[in-house]
Design a protein around this motif. Structure first.
Motif, PDB file in Angstrom:
ATOM      1  N   UNK A  26       0.843  -1.198   0.000  1.00  0.00           N
ATOM      2  CA  UNK A  26       0.000   0.000   0.000  1.00  0.00           C
ATOM      3  C   UNK A  26       0.881   1.251   0.000  1.00  0.00           C
ATOM      4  N   UNK A  27       0.725   2.166  -0.976  1.00  0.00           N
ATOM      5  CA  UNK A  27       1.565   3.377  -0.999  1.00  0.00           C
ATOM      6  C   UNK A  27       1.404   4.246   0.238  1.00  0.00           C
ATOM      7  N   UNK A  28       0.217   4.288   0.814  1.00  0.00           N
ATOM      8  CA  UNK A  28       0.020   5.082   2.033  1.00  0.00           C
ATOM      9  C   UNK A  28       0.848   4.513   3.179  1.00  0.00           C
ATOM     10  N   UNK A  29       0.860   3.191   3.310  1.00  0.00           N
ATOM     11  CA  UNK A  29       1.691   2.565   4.337  1.00  0.00           C
ATOM     12  C   UNK A  29       3.175   2.827   4.073  1.00  0.00           C
ATOM     13  N   UNK A  30       3.574   2.854   2.813  1.00  0.00           N
ATOM     14  CA  UNK A  30       4.973   3.138   2.480  1.00  0.00           C
ATOM     15  C   UNK A  30       5.372   4.536   2.944  1.00  0.00           C
ATOM     16  N   UNK A  31       4.493   5.515   2.739  1.00  0.00           N
ATOM     17  CA  UNK A  31       4.798   6.886   3.170  1.00  0.00           C
ATOM     18  C   UNK A  31       4.889   6.966   4.690  1.00  0.00           C
ATOM     19  N   UNK A  32       4.009   6.258   5.384  1.00  0.00           N
ATOM     20  CA  UNK A  32       4.054   6.274   6.855  1.00  0.00           C
ATOM     21  C   UNK A  32       5.335   5.637   7.381  1.00  0.00           C
ATOM     22  N   UNK A  33       5.757   4.528   6.787  1.00  0.00           N
ATOM     23  CA  UNK A  33       7.026   3.918   7.185  1.00  0.00           C
ATOM     24  C   UNK A  33       8.206   4.816   6.832  1.00  0.00           C
ATOM     25  N   UNK A  34       8.099   5.566   5.731  1.00  0.00           N
ATOM     26  CA  UNK A  34       9.160   6.514   5.373  1.00  0.00           C
ATOM     27  C   UNK A  34       9.277   7.618   6.407  1.00  0.00           C
ATOM     28  N   UNK A  35       8.150   8.083   6.921  1.00  0.00           N
ATOM     29  CA  UNK A  35       8.178   9.099   7.984  1.00  0.00           C
ATOM     30  C   UNK A  35       8.870   8.545   9.230  1.00  0.00           C
ATOM     31  N   UNK A  36       8.588   7.285   9.568  1.00  0.00           N
ATOM     32  CA  UNK A  36       9.264   6.661  10.710  1.00  0.00           C
ATOM     33  C   UNK A  36      10.772   6.566  10.474  1.00  0.00           C
ATOM     34  N   UNK A  37      11.167   6.260   9.245  1.00  0.00           N
ATOM     35  CA  UNK A  37      12.601   6.211   8.931  1.00  0.00           C
ATOM     36  C   UNK A  37      13.249   7.582   9.091  1.00  0.00           C
ATOM     37  N   UNK A  38      12.559   8.642   8.694  1.00  0.00           N
ATOM     38  CA  UNK A  38      13.092   9.996   8.853  1.00  0.00           C
ATOM     39  C   UNK A  38      13.261  10.351  10.325  1.00  0.00           C
ATOM     40  N   UNK A  39      12.294   9.982  11.156  1.00  0.00           N
ATOM     41  CA  UNK A  39      12.400  10.294  12.583  1.00  0.00           C
ATOM     42  C   UNK A  39      13.591   9.571  13.216  1.00  0.00           C
ATOM     43  N   UNK A  40      13.780   8.318  12.870  1.00  0.00           N
ATOM     44  CA  UNK A  40      14.906   7.581  13.441  1.00  0.00           C
ATOM     45  C   UNK A  40      16.237   8.093  12.903  1.00  0.00           C
ATOM     46  N   UNK A  52      21.324  20.335  13.713  1.00  0.00           N
ATOM     47  CA  UNK A  52      20.724  21.106  12.623  1.00  0.00           C
ATOM     48  C   UNK A  52      20.182  20.179  11.539  1.00  0.00           C
ATOM     49  N   UNK A  53      20.952  19.147  11.185  1.00  0.00           N
ATOM     50  CA  UNK A  53      20.485  18.184  10.184  1.00  0.00           C
ATOM     51  C   UNK A  53      19.280  17.414  10.717  1.00  0.00           C
ATOM     52  N   UNK A  54      19.286  17.082  12.002  1.00  0.00           N
ATOM     53  CA  UNK A  54      18.127  16.409  12.594  1.00  0.00           C
ATOM     54  C   UNK A  54      16.889  17.289  12.507  1.00  0.00           C
ATOM     55  N   UNK A  55      17.060  18.578  12.762  1.00  0.00           N
ATOM     56  CA  UNK A  55      15.933  19.499  12.668  1.00  0.00           C
ATOM     57  C   UNK A  55      15.424  19.595  11.229  1.00  0.00           C
ATOM     58  N   UNK A  56      16.346  19.607  10.262  1.00  0.00           N
ATOM     59  CA  UNK A  56      15.939  19.643   8.857  1.00  0.00           C
ATOM     60  C   UNK A  56      15.171  18.383   8.473  1.00  0.00           C
ATOM     61  N   UNK A  57      15.614  17.236   8.962  1.00  0.00           N
ATOM     62  CA  UNK A  57      14.921  15.985   8.648  1.00  0.00           C
ATOM     63  C   UNK A  57      13.485  16.003   9.150  1.00  0.00           C
ATOM     64  N   UNK A  59      11.613  18.823  10.149  1.00  0.00           N
ATOM     65  CA  UNK A  59      10.795  19.936   9.670  1.00  0.00           C
ATOM     66  C   UNK A  59      10.575  19.856   8.163  1.00  0.00           C
ATOM     67  N   UNK A  60      11.652  19.642   7.398  1.00  0.00           N
ATOM     68  CA  UNK A  60      11.549  19.694   5.941  1.00  0.00           C
ATOM     69  C   UNK A  60      11.010  18.386   5.385  1.00  0.00           C
ATOM     70  N   UNK A  61      11.667  17.270   5.738  1.00  0.00           N
ATOM     71  CA  UNK A  61      11.296  16.002   5.116  1.00  0.00           C
ATOM     72  C   UNK A  61       9.998  15.435   5.689  1.00  0.00           C
ATOM     73  N   UNK A  62       9.887  15.422   7.018  1.00  0.00           N
ATOM     74  CA  UNK A  62       8.664  14.876   7.622  1.00  0.00           C
ATOM     75  C   UNK A  62       7.526  15.882   7.515  1.00  0.00           C
ATOM     76  N   UNK A  63       7.808  17.130   7.870  1.00  0.00           N
ATOM     77  CA  UNK A  63       6.748  18.123   7.907  1.00  0.00           C
ATOM     78  C   UNK A  63       6.276  18.610   6.563  1.00  0.00           C
ATOM     79  N   UNK A  64       7.082  18.464   5.509  1.00  0.00           N
ATOM     80  CA  UNK A  64       6.699  18.983   4.198  1.00  0.00           C
ATOM     81  C   UNK A  64       6.671  17.897   3.138  1.00  0.00           C
ATOM     82  N   UNK A  65       7.820  17.281   2.882  1.00  0.00           N
ATOM     83  CA  UNK A  65       7.922  16.348   1.757  1.00  0.00           C
ATOM     84  C   UNK A  65       7.073  15.103   1.992  1.00  0.00           C
TER      85      UNK A  65
END
Length: 205
Positions: A26-40, A52-57, A59-65
């Protein structure tokens, strides 16, 4: 001890969530697992002192992308049967590209260990001043030494965004245009009409 445990915990969850992102049907599940990968991954960056890189991950990747991916996937009408058929159809090409990338990676590691590649050595000009955090040092470099490059990158992104909007914008012909001047100049007697409908026939619009 706590740092070591946190490192292995974040690393295991990052690798596992990244693998599940690829293997999820499921693509939706893939995006949710990707968000978990970004947090870790952000947790790993905090452990090495790159907050700073952690904050970018986060704010930018989880919060936007990633959230944008999630909205796009949920808004699109995806045919999962056709998606799986396309995956099977393009599987040989994907495996060929994966083998090429693996060969390049092995070649690069072998060349580096053989001494054929020399990595750059920091000269100390970009070293963070004593008593300043990484964010303060990056901000001083970005808005000081690399100010014009930073502004040029912003202008290029702005031009690309405007160009994409211009290229994809299409005037709608199925919607009647709005005449603001005519609406403002309209008198009350033109705005409403008193009617006396017959019983059982309702009002005709």
């Amino acid at each position: 001890m706590i740092q070591t445990f946190a490192f292995y915990l974040f690393a295991v969850f990052t690798i596992a969530s990244g693998a599940i992102t690829i293997m999820a049907r499921n693509p939706v599940h893939s995006v949710l697992w990707l968000i978990l990968a970004f947090f870790n991954a952000a947790g790993l960056m905090v452990l090495v002192g790159a907050e700073f890189i952690a904050m970018l991950l986060v704010i930018v990747y989880v919060g936007a992308v990633a959230v944008l991916f999630l909205f796009v996937v949920m808004m699109l009408d995806i045919d999962f049967a056709e998606l799986r058929a396309g995956f099977i159809k393009n599987f040989p090409l994907g495996m060929a590209l994966a083998l090429v990338l693996l060969a390049e990676l092995v070649l690069g590691i072998g060349a580096y260990r053989a001494g054929a590649l020399e990595l750059g050595v920091p000269d100390g000009t970009a070293m963070a001043p004593v008593g300043e955090s990484n964010i303060e040092a990056i901000g001083a470099l970005m808005y000081g030494r690399y100010l014009f490059l930073f502004e040029a990158a912003g202008i290029i992104l702005l031009v690309a965004m405007v160009g994409a909007i211009v290229l994809t914008h299409r005037p709608r012909t199925d919607v009647r245009g709005q005449n603001i001047a005519k609406q403002i100049a309209r008198r009350p007697d033109e705005a409403t009409v008193n009617v006396k409908p017959e019983i059982g026939k309702g009002v005709s619009l």
